[in-house]
Design a protein around this motif. Structure first.
Motif, mmCIF file in Angstrom:
data_model
loop_
_atom_site.group_PDB
_atom_site.id
_atom_site.type_symbol
_atom_site.label_atom_id
_atom_site.label_comp_id
_atom_site.label_asym_id
_atom_site.label_seq_id
_atom_site.Cartn_x
_atom_site.Cartn_y
_atom_site.Cartn_z
ATOM 1 N N HIS A 110 49.873 -1.313 9.116
ATOM 2 C CA HIS A 110 51.528 -2.176 9.050
ATOM 3 C C HIS A 110 51.844 -3.531 9.476
ATOM 4 N N LEU A 111 51.182 -3.504 9.870
ATOM 5 C CA LEU A 111 51.136 -5.240 9.990
ATOM 6 C C LEU A 111 50.861 -6.425 8.816
ATOM 7 N N GLY A 112 49.805 -5.705 7.928
ATOM 8 C CA GLY A 112 49.660 -6.139 6.804
ATOM 9 C C GLY A 112 50.794 -6.093 5.631
ATOM 10 N N GLU A 113 51.053 -4.407 5.988
ATOM 11 C CA GLU A 113 52.497 -4.704 5.143
ATOM 12 C C GLU A 113 53.850 -5.610 5.738
ATOM 13 N N ARG A 114 54.467 -5.048 6.808
ATOM 14 C CA ARG A 114 55.598 -6.177 7.518
ATOM 15 C C ARG A 114 54.243 -7.927 6.885
ATOM 16 N N ALA A 115 53.896 -8.010 6.744
ATOM 17 C CA ALA A 115 53.523 -9.734 6.930
ATOM 18 C C ALA A 115 53.898 -9.822 5.486
ATOM 19 N N LEU A 116 53.681 -8.717 4.424
ATOM 20 C CA LEU A 116 53.903 -9.024 3.264
ATOM 21 C C LEU A 116 55.465 -9.243 3.253
ATOM 22 N N LEU A 117 55.932 -8.087 3.618
ATOM 23 C CA LEU A 117 57.045 -8.582 3.315
ATOM 24 C C LEU A 117 58.381 -9.202 3.983
ATOM 25 N N GLN A 118 57.753 -10.105 4.900
ATOM 26 C CA GLN A 118 58.391 -10.989 5.888
ATOM 27 C C GLN A 118 58.445 -12.037 4.449
ATOM 28 N N ARG A 119 57.229 -12.623 3.831
ATOM 29 C CA ARG A 119 57.000 -13.917 2.852
ATOM 30 C C ARG A 119 58.335 -13.225 1.927
ATOM 31 N N ARG A 120 58.362 -12.303 1.609
ATOM 32 C CA ARG A 120 58.525 -11.803 -0.001
ATOM 33 C C ARG A 120 60.268 -11.837 0.485
ATOM 34 N N PHE A 121 60.863 -11.800 1.570
ATOM 35 C CA PHE A 121 61.799 -11.606 1.374
ATOM 36 C C PHE A 121 62.795 -13.042 2.313
ATOM 37 N N ASP A 122 61.806 -13.599 3.402
ATOM 38 C CA ASP A 122 61.885 -14.341 3.865
ATOM 39 C C ASP A 122 61.330 -15.125 3.679
ATOM 40 N N GLY A 123 60.405 -16.053 3.219
ATOM 41 C CA GLY A 123 59.489 -17.435 2.692
ATOM 42 C C GLY A 123 60.950 -18.116 1.729
ATOM 43 N N SER A 124 60.036 -19.446 2.433
ATOM 44 C CA SER A 124 61.556 -20.655 0.931
ATOM 45 C C SER A 124 60.876 -20.476 0.032
ATOM 46 N N VAL A 125 61.154 -21.039 -0.632
ATOM 47 C CA VAL A 125 60.093 -21.719 -2.180
ATOM 48 C C VAL A 125 59.052 -22.400 -1.642
ATOM 49 N N ARG A 126 59.592 -22.927 -1.394
ATOM 50 C CA ARG A 126 57.786 -23.983 -0.249
ATOM 51 C C ARG A 126 56.500 -23.207 -0.063
ATOM 52 N N THR A 127 56.729 -22.122 0.376
ATOM 53 C CA THR A 127 55.862 -20.910 0.858
ATOM 54 C C THR A 127 55.161 -20.417 -0.068
ATOM 55 N N PHE A 128 55.826 -20.355 -1.279
ATOM 56 C CA PHE A 128 55.288 -19.183 -2.715
ATOM 57 C C PHE A 128 54.661 -20.799 -3.221
ATOM 58 N N LEU A 129 54.629 -21.674 -3.010
ATOM 59 C CA LEU A 129 53.939 -22.921 -3.672
ATOM 60 C C LEU A 129 52.517 -22.932 -3.351
ATOM 61 N N ARG A 130 52.653 -22.709 -1.806
ATOM 62 C CA ARG A 130 51.413 -22.577 -1.136
ATOM 63 C C ARG A 130 49.623 -21.519 -2.023
ATOM 64 N N ARG A 131 48.646 -22.456 -1.816
ATOM 65 C CA ARG A 131 47.543 -21.942 -2.420
ATOM 66 C C ARG A 131 47.598 -20.653 -1.515
ATOM 67 N N PRO A 132 46.799 -19.529 -2.108
ATOM 68 C CA PRO A 132 46.858 -18.102 -2.055
ATOM 69 C C PRO A 132 46.003 -18.412 -0.759
ATOM 70 N N SER A 133 45.036 -19.504 -0.807
ATOM 71 C CA SER A 133 44.828 -19.126 1.034
ATOM 72 C C SER A 133 45.660 -19.817 1.936
ATOM 73 N N GLU A 134 46.529 -20.852 1.692
ATOM 74 C CA GLU A 134 47.106 -21.267 3.135
ATOM 75 C C GLU A 134 48.147 -19.753 3.696
ATOM 76 N N ARG A 135 48.588 -19.112 2.506
ATOM 77 C CA ARG A 135 49.342 -18.103 2.379
ATOM 78 C C ARG A 135 48.937 -16.771 3.223
ATOM 79 N N ARG A 136 47.096 -16.054 2.881
ATOM 80 C CA ARG A 136 46.588 -15.653 3.620
ATOM 81 C C ARG A 136 46.305 -16.154 5.386
ATOM 82 N N ALA A 137 46.651 -17.226 4.886
ATOM 83 C CA ALA A 137 46.013 -17.575 7.392
ATOM 84 C C ALA A 137 47.568 -17.724 7.410
ATOM 85 N N ALA A 138 48.558 -18.297 6.927
ATOM 86 C CA ALA A 138 49.949 -18.441 7.351
ATOM 87 C C ALA A 138 50.394 -16.966 7.909
#
Length: 315
Positions: A110-138
């Protein structure tokens, strides 16, 4: 810039104002004549009997149902005109039939799914430009923040974060649903049936959690059967049509909403003094009609609540 962006993401409560707010279904009013004002970061308890429109009021104030009369504002956004904008700044915890946990999922899923949805729908363009490791840490940091705010102790669960939702106690499930809602860092959190099927001890813990969320800056709306004394109490009332007809036959004023002129009409106690009127922070949502005939068709009823929910596909 990083500190400024982090400050912007922190939850800050949304003021909620309602004036003559009402919602009607095909067979009657789900709620009507609701008026109150809640400051940012307030704890608002919507209490009343089952079928009195509590859930409909909760959904209307979070932009999920369209009101039929009166006005309301959430964070300065008018309802129903800005429903989509209100949905973006609000989040639902537990609301049966609308926002529920999947019993087959684990807590971690549940927590993992919500984190993915949060990043997909509410993340800024700058968020998607981060490194995968940085996105996972965030994402991990956001999960940890929400879990801590909800008071959910993962280590105390039977199988840790791999515990299935079906194996959670009622209070633990409530904490999880609130953690999921808080991951979006909403300005307004709405929770239905906050005290349902809880022991006295668990009920006290549930209200302590909601007070903590409100204390952190997020405005909280919570449906309950009995509101705590320190909350802003909004009371919804389901009025029987037959009682309304009888009151009209006895010369009662069918056009007066419940709670009006309560001090004048209150029965006297043994000492002859009138009984206490309702507290100032209690709003009545009983139906108001022009005569007994209209009252029978436009009453605030359980059927009206069910129909209003059905209109939105959330029955």
């Amino acid at each position: 810039m990083g500190a400024e962006a982090e400050a912007e993401e922190r939850p800050h409560g949304a003021a909620v104002v309602a004036d003559g707010f009402g919602l009607k279904g095909p067979r009657g009013w789900a709620f009507r004549e609701v008026s109150f004002r809640a400051e940012p970061g307030a704890l608002v308890a919507i209490e009343g009997p089952s079928g009195s429109g509590r859930t409909c009021l909760l959904l209307a104030l979070t932009g999920r149902m369209k009101a039929k009369e009166g006005t309301a504002e959430v964070g300065g956004l008018p309802l129903p005109r800005k429903m989509a904008a209100v949905r973006r700044i609000s989040a639902l915890g537990h609301v049966p039939g609308v926002s529920e946990l999947d019993p087959a999922f684990t807590v971690a899923e549940h927590l993992g799914e919500r984190a993915l949805l949060q990043r997909r729908f509410d993340g800024s363009v700058r968020t998607f430009l981060r490194r995968p490791s940085e996105r996972r840490a965030a994402a991990r940091a956001r999960i940890d923040e929400a879990v801590a705010a909800s008071g959910l102790d993962l280590a105390a669960l039977p199988k840790g974060d791999r515990t299935s939702v079906r194996d959670l106690e009622r209070l633990e499930a409530l904490r999880l649903s609130i953690a999921l809602a808080l991951m979006g860092r909403p300005r307004l959190l709405a929770v239905d049936d906050a005290d349902l099927k809880l022991s006295d001890t668990d009920r006290a813990e549930a209200w302590a959690l909601l007070r903590s969320v409100a204390g952190s800056g997020t405005t909280v709306l919570a449906v309950c059967s009995e509101a705590p004394e320190d909350a802003l109490r909004i009371t919804t009332l389901a009025t029987d049509a037959a009682e309304a007809a009888e009151a009209a036959a006895d010369g009662g004023d069918a056009g007066t909403p419940a709670g009006a002129d309560a001090a004048d009409d209150a029965p006297a106690d043994d000492s002859g003094a009138p009984a206490a009127a309702p507290s100032a922070d209690t709003a009545s949502a009983a139906g108001r009609t022009e005569d007994a005939t209209d009252r029978a068709t436009e009453d605030t009823t359980e059927e009206g609540t069910a129909d209003a929910l059905a209109e939105t596909g959330r029955a």
